[in-house]
Design an enzyme around this catalytic site. Sequence first.
Site, mmCIF file in Angstrom:
data_model
loop_
_atom_site.group_PDB
_atom_site.id
_atom_site.type_symbol
_atom_site.label_atom_id
_atom_site.label_comp_id
_atom_site.label_asym_id
_atom_site.label_seq_id
_atom_site.Cartn_x
_atom_site.Cartn_y
_atom_site.Cartn_z
ATOM 1 N N ASP A 16 20.928 -25.339 -11.381
ATOM 2 C CA ASP A 16 22.016 -25.153 -12.422
ATOM 3 C C ASP A 16 22.376 -25.741 -12.320
ATOM 4 O O ASP A 16 23.234 -26.170 -10.634
ATOM 5 C CB ASP A 16 22.394 -23.639 -12.635
ATOM 6 N N LEU A 17 23.239 -26.697 -13.186
ATOM 7 C CA LEU A 17 24.826 -27.161 -13.402
ATOM 8 C C LEU A 17 26.133 -26.335 -13.669
ATOM 9 O O LEU A 17 27.017 -26.547 -12.504
ATOM 10 C CB LEU A 17 24.684 -28.546 -14.017
ATOM 11 N N ASP A 18 25.943 -26.600 -14.109
ATOM 12 C CA ASP A 18 27.862 -25.480 -14.414
ATOM 13 C C ASP A 18 27.656 -24.353 -14.068
ATOM 14 O O ASP A 18 26.957 -23.285 -13.508
ATOM 15 C CB ASP A 18 28.190 -24.412 -15.483
ATOM 16 N N ASP A 188 24.446 -19.556 -9.840
ATOM 17 C CA ASP A 188 25.053 -18.784 -10.483
ATOM 18 C C ASP A 188 24.617 -17.078 -10.940
ATOM 19 O O ASP A 188 25.540 -16.273 -11.165
ATOM 20 C CB ASP A 188 26.836 -19.403 -10.694
#
Length: 238
Positions: A16-18, A188
């Site tokens: 995942d990024l954010d 997250d």
Amino acid sequence: MKFYRPLGPIKAITFDLDDTLYDNHPVIRKTTAESHAALQAFHPALREFTPADYQALRDELLAREPEIYHDVSEWRRRSVELAMINIGLSAAEARAGASEVMGVFHQWRSEVEMPDETHQTLTWLGERVPLVAITNGNACPEKLGINHYFQFALRAGPHGRAKPWQDMYQLAAERLNIAPEHILHVGDDLTTDVVGSINAGMQACWINLRDGNLMKIDDARLLPHVEIHQLASLTSLL
């Protein structure tokens, strides 16, 4: 680091990024404020257009077209376009205006202070296994300066339904030509990242950067394979 399930061999890692590779909270606050100011400045009739007015248009659009939820950039663009049409602009003027506002949005969306730890960890991991980015959001790895770490990036909308739907997880496994059970997904969010990747047959790593308690979080429906508190901990898994 905490283990909840046995980890098998890891032949690739998806991210995942954010809020996994960087703190997105200040970024999205600034981006939202700047893009809304650009919307208000575009036409005198929009000067009093509030964030609540914008949210109402988003809700209206979602009610009419539920599938737009899977592409947050298009959902935002169409909402801005609708705001402009509602004040009497032509379809062409609204499209051009929405493009201008979205340009401001994407400019600020990419103003991310990428932690050194992220660069160092992705460099180390990328020398050992293929890495892939999978995001529900509209962050652009190229503009963030991290695209070179990834074999490819997948974004909800263009590449399938948003996580926790399995579309992008399955596509990642297919493109990598690696069985899902040998891919570790790192994220997250306990629903989109943990539940989504496990249901797709992958191994899941929950990165807990805000000292959450897995046993007391309402959306903790499935246990991840492993929980970490800093990205660099991933290097001990290979």
